[in-house]
Scaffold this active site. Structure first.
Site, PDB file in Angstrom:
ATOM      1  CB  VAL A 274      -0.921   0.037   1.239  1.00  0.00           C
ATOM      2  CG1 VAL A 274      -1.841   1.247   1.185  1.00  0.00           C
ATOM      3  CG2 VAL A 274      -1.719  -1.250   1.367  1.00  0.00           C
ATOM      4  CB  CYS A 275       0.962   4.227   0.345  1.00  0.00           C
ATOM      5  SG  CYS A 275       1.327   5.996   0.322  1.00  0.00           S
ATOM      6  CB  THR A 276       5.871   4.768   0.279  1.00  0.00           C
ATOM      7  OG1 THR A 276       5.511   4.865   1.659  1.00  0.00           O
ATOM      8  CG2 THR A 276       5.582   6.083  -0.430  1.00  0.00           C
TER       9      THR A 276
ATOM     10  N   GLY B 270      -1.958   2.655  -4.968  1.00  0.00           N
ATOM     11  CA  GLY B 270      -1.407   4.007  -5.034  1.00  0.00           C
ATOM     12  C   GLY B 270      -1.284   4.676  -3.681  1.00  0.00           C
TER      13      GLY B 270
END
Length: 227
Positions: A98-100, A148
């Site tokens: 998730v995300c970074t 993202g």
């Protein structure tokens, strides 16, 4: 299905709690927050989460979840977290970033030759881990799921549940949560937001980006050196 969520200080809490809400609602599934110790973990905005497993006591999982945040920038340089993610992913059926969080997956060597995404301010750095960058909100490459920015973790968790437990199960969870987002402002991506807003966010995070670039370069060098 059993899910382990990597939990380190200075992570974005919604990267953890969003997917947790979805995965934990899935019938027959269990979810553990895995941290270095059993002490409460402070997220980047001050919310404290209580882990229920450590790296040493964590059960093997079917799904390993790696959320994002500045804490991941530190974790991708921590040999103990690299080893944990590699060990868990070796037997997990699915990997979910998730995300970074995709940066830690990359540092662990799990993105080589894979298509992966992440937060819009960091996903270009995935090329240093030999990944093909995806700008999609949700990206699936085989058993690898990457999402993202922060809220996309909820979307991708629903996709994971839909793929693994059936779309009806996922739709029931979505309805039970009344998850029907309708943002009050147009934007939310660098492609849909007004350019002055995009430039302001980039300016606000310039120092963090420069530090992340240094950390990613070091993590990528270590990844290649471990081969």
């Amino acid at each position: 299905m059993h899910c382990n969520i990597v939990t380190v200080p200075d992570m974005v809490q919604l990267d953890i709690t969003g997917p947790f809400e979805v995965l934990a609602r899935t019938p027959g599934w269990t979810v553990d927050l895995v941290a270095a110790t059993m002490d409460p973990v402070r997220t980047d905005r001050g919310l404290r989460l209580l882990p229920n497993a450590t790296r040493e006591t964590a059960k093997p999982c079917d799904i390993i979840v790696v959320p994002g945040g500045t804490g991941i920038d530190t974790a991708m340089l921590d040999p103990a977290w690299i080893a944990f993610v590699q060990h868990q992913a070796a037997t997990a059926k699915y990997v979910f970033g998730v995300c970074t969080g995709s940066l830690l997956l990359g540092a662990a060597g799990l993105l080589r030759g894979r298509r992966a995404g992440g937060h819009w301010q960091a996903r270009d750095l995935l090329t240093q881990f030999d990944a093909t960058v995806s700008n999609d909100r949700m990206t699936r490459d085989g058993n690898l799921y990457t999402a993202g920015g922060v809220t996309s973790g909820i979307d991708m968790a629903l996709r994971v549940v839909g793929d693994l437990a059936g779309e009806e199960v996922a739709m029931k969870i979505q309805l039970a949560m009344e998850y029907d987002p309708e943002p009050p402002f147009k934007g939310g991506t660098p492609y849909t937001s007004p350019q002055p807003v995009v430039q302001a966010v980039l300016a606000d995070t310039k120092k963090r980006r420069l530090k992340r670039e240094e950390q990613v370069a070091l993590a990528a060098a270590r990844m290649r050196g471990s081969n």
